[in-house]
Design a protein around this motif. Structure first.
Motif, PDB file in Angstrom:
ATOM      1  N   GLU A 146       1.161  -1.164  -0.365  1.00  0.00           N
ATOM      2  CA  GLU A 146       0.174   0.110  -0.305  1.00  0.00           C
ATOM      3  C   GLU A 146       1.128   1.416  -0.282  1.00  0.00           C
ATOM      4  OE1 GLU A 146      -3.065   0.326   3.270  1.00  0.00           O
ATOM      5  OE2 GLU A 146      -1.813   2.319   3.727  1.00  0.00           O
ATOM      6  N   ALA A 176       1.781   7.427 -13.231  1.00  0.00           N
ATOM      7  CA  ALA A 176       0.620   7.454 -11.671  1.00  0.00           C
ATOM      8  C   ALA A 176       0.507   8.539 -13.100  1.00  0.00           C
ATOM      9  CB  ALA A 176       0.608   7.716 -10.157  1.00  0.00           C
ATOM     10  N   LEU A 183      -3.984  11.232  -8.992  1.00  0.00           N
ATOM     11  CA  LEU A 183      -4.156   9.721  -7.281  1.00  0.00           C
ATOM     12  C   LEU A 183      -3.141  10.009  -6.524  1.00  0.00           C
ATOM     13  CD1 LEU A 183      -3.788   6.658  -9.361  1.00  0.00           C
ATOM     14  CD2 LEU A 183      -4.850   7.186  -8.380  1.00  0.00           C
ATOM     15  N   GLN A 243      -3.598   9.739  -2.582  1.00  0.00           N
ATOM     16  CA  GLN A 243      -4.447   7.891  -1.896  1.00  0.00           C
ATOM     17  C   GLN A 243      -3.589   7.157  -1.678  1.00  0.00           C
ATOM     18  OE1 GLN A 243      -7.758   7.503  -4.511  1.00  0.00           O
ATOM     19  NE2 GLN A 243      -8.155   9.245  -5.513  1.00  0.00           N
ATOM     20  N   VAL A 303      -2.645   3.634  -2.948  1.00  0.00           N
ATOM     21  CA  VAL A 303      -2.972   2.586  -4.619  1.00  0.00           C
ATOM     22  C   VAL A 303      -1.887   1.471  -3.775  1.00  0.00           C
ATOM     23  CG1 VAL A 303      -3.328   4.711  -5.136  1.00  0.00           C
ATOM     24  CG2 VAL A 303      -1.225   3.707  -4.892  1.00  0.00           C
ATOM     25  N   LEU A 352       1.234   0.318 -10.790  1.00  0.00           N
ATOM     26  CA  LEU A 352       0.267   0.123  -9.629  1.00  0.00           C
ATOM     27  C   LEU A 352      -0.966  -0.916  -9.962  1.00  0.00           C
ATOM     28  CD1 LEU A 352      -0.693   4.004  -9.540  1.00  0.00           C
ATOM     29  CD2 LEU A 352       0.257   3.362  -8.328  1.00  0.00           C
ATOM     30  N   LEU A 362      -4.617  -1.003 -10.651  1.00  0.00           N
ATOM     31  CA  LEU A 362      -5.407  -0.192 -10.800  1.00  0.00           C
ATOM     32  C   LEU A 362      -7.045  -0.867 -10.124  1.00  0.00           C
ATOM     33  CD1 LEU A 362      -3.649   1.963 -13.560  1.00  0.00           C
ATOM     34  CD2 LEU A 362      -4.087   2.633 -11.353  1.00  0.00           C
ATOM     35  N   VAL A 411      -9.495   1.836  -7.784  1.00  0.00           N
ATOM     36  CA  VAL A 411      -8.553   1.851  -6.540  1.00  0.00           C
ATOM     37  C   VAL A 411     -10.019   3.528  -7.752  1.00  0.00           C
ATOM     38  CG1 VAL A 411      -6.246   3.911  -7.580  1.00  0.00           C
ATOM     39  CG2 VAL A 411      -6.618   1.437  -7.280  1.00  0.00           C
ATOM     40  N   ASN A 418     -10.222   6.298  -9.800  1.00  0.00           N
ATOM     41  CA  ASN A 418      -9.371   7.024 -10.537  1.00  0.00           C
ATOM     42  C   ASN A 418      -9.962   8.308 -11.040  1.00  0.00           C
ATOM     43  OD1 ASN A 418      -6.868   7.832 -11.997  1.00  0.00           O
ATOM     44  ND2 ASN A 418      -7.351   5.736 -13.275  1.00  0.00           N
TER      45      ASN A 418
END
Ligand code: SAH
Ligand code: F3S
Length: 454
Positions: free
Chosen positions: A395, A422, A426, A429, A431, A447, A449, A452, A454
């Protein structure tokens, strides 16, 4: 005449103090600049913890004071720990310094700069310096302003306490920072809330000995120390996703704090736990109130609650009288604790501390040898840990563009720096990042994705 450049030496507390001074100056109409060649006022916020840190700032001050020949209105100030430690005596070596402000007077800097500028404009001869290193009741409450920048701020330091009453025999901090004084819990929580409202997701609580936070001001409730009560309150703030703190003292790791890691998910599994030495004899000589056995117990208790816990530490090698056997004890405990990060210092004589007057100073070459032994172990541990992360998903809190501007950067909960591609949306955040490769200090990945926003 109002462009200020602040250079900071030393620890995160100093970084935070500089930020607060910058915010206060900006509110007063000063401009904070990033280019030291384009300033009218240079402030050096200094460190005294080792001699090298003081020498660096003195060298810089001597060098920049030559600018006064070309730029007669140039103002040079020395703030913080070395100002506190040496006071007006600094003027003997550095007669061109205009301002010397100690650690309890940061909030006076805007007034003092206003006064200096007014005096210059009124034609008062240059050469009269302002020195203020007095103690001030309540000064711990003045480090609260944050500097707004164009970039979104994701992570913030919050000062919760100033000073230290521990009297470790090698340490100058009780002299430079004064007695332990805590800020009111409600003020700290309000500050964290307002940071969260501005988009801050990660808070690092700062103090010289944070685990002693509020011990004279708040009661323990149900076996929970004021420090853990504070963490609980910050934990309850919506928007704050990660909580860190530095520096704690091993003495503060009672069961309430250890258990907090099991029940407060925002508390990151990264603990800086200063060991200083692994020899009971040296710990006693240093006036550190724990044994190697107790230290190991704390590490094991924390790993029992969080098996993935990351540890960092501070070690001093070559404390006066440290023998080869003492060092071997340090080496052994250091190896056993499997640190992810460590700050290893060669003992530096600080005049005015108990250890400064001890016989049996360890020769420099021997300090250097012991330093290298520990650095080698650290490198191996760190590489092993990093290698184990390749292929996993971590994370990451996205902080912003990296130094090159071509990628983004953020940190894992274990405080490892990551670099990845990225979308700017983001930033701020959490991720999931698939770790693909690594160097000793940096993880690289992509990432994951799905899931997430976005
Ligand atoms: N609690 C404080 C400690 C400040 S000093 C904190 O905020 O981290 C930081 C570290 O510097 C100490 O933990 C110690 O390892 C090291 N240190 C302090 N005095 C020193 C000295 N005289 N020589 C070498 N290292 C020192
Ligand atoms: Fe220094 Fe010991 Fe305090 S290292 S800051 S006197 S806990």
């Amino acid at each position: 005449m109002n462009r200020v450049y602040i250079k900071t030496y030393g620890c995160q507390m100093n970084e935070r103090d500089s930020e607060a001074v910058a915010a206060m100056l900006r509110a007063r109409g000063y401009r904070i600049v990033e280019d030291e060649h384009a300033c009218d006022i240079m402030l050096l916020n200094t460190c005294s913890v080792r001699d090298a840190a003081e020498q660096k700032a003195i060298g810089k001050a001597g060098y920049v004071s030559a600018r006064k020949k070309k730029q007669p209105d140039f103002v040079l100030g020395i703030l913080g720990c070395m100002a506190q430690n040496r006071g007006a005596a600094l003027l003997d070596a550095l007669p061109d310094v205009d301002l010397i402000v100690g650690t309890q007077k940061f909030h006076q800097v805007p007034d003092y700069l206003d006064n200096l500028r007014a005096a210059r404009e009124a034609g008062v001869p240059i050469g009269s310096s302002i020195v203020d290193i007095a103690a001030e009741a309540g000064s711990q409450n003045t480090i609260r302003d944050h500097l707004e920048t164009d970039e979104k701020q994701v992570s913030a330091f919050v000062s919760i306490q100033q000073g230290c009453n521990m009297d470790c025999h090698f340490c100058i901090v009780p002299k430079t920072r004064g007695d332990e004084r805590s800020r009111p819990m409600a003020d700290i929580v309000a500050e964290c809330r307002s940071l969260a409202a501005k988009g801050v997701r990660e808070i690092t609580l700062l103090g010289q000995i944070v685990t002693s936070y509020g011990r004279r001001d708040y009661a323990h409730t149900g076996g929970v120390t004021p420090f853990v009560q504070l963490i609980e309150q910050v934990h309850a703030i919506k928007g704050i996703e990660r909580i860190r703190f530095t520096s704690p003292h091993p003495r503060g790791f009672k069961s309430d704090l250890v258990e907090a890691y099991g029940r407060l998910p925002k508390l990151c599994e990264y603990v800086h736990l200063p060991m200083q030495s692994g020899s009971n004899r040296v710990l006693k000589a240093m006036n550190r109130p724990y044994s190697r056995e107790r230290y190991r117990e704390i590490v094991d208790a924390l790993r029992a609650v969080r098996p993935d816990m990351y540890f960092s530490t501070d070690i001093i090698v070559g404390y006066p009288g440290e023998t080869e056997e003492d060092f071997e004890q340090t080496r052994e405990l250091f190896e056993a604790c499997n640190y992810d990060m460590a700050y290893i210092f060669k003992y530096s004589i600080r005049s005015g501390t108990v250890a400064a007057d001890l016989a049996d100073q360890v020769p420099d070459e021997e300090k250097e040898r012991r330093n290298q032994v520990l650095l080698d172990i650290l490198r191996r541990n760190s590489e092993r840990r990093t290698a184990g992360l390749i292929g996993t998903v971590e994370e990451v809190l996205v902080e912003g563009p990296d130094k090159t501007g071509a990628h983004f950067t953020g940190r894992t909960r274990g405080n490892r720096v990551c670099v990845f591609d990225a979308d700017p949306r983001l930033v701020g955040q959490l991720v999931p990042l698939q770790i693909e490769r690594a160097t000793v200090s940096t993880l690289y990945g992509s990432l994951v994705l799905s899931g997430v926003e976005n």
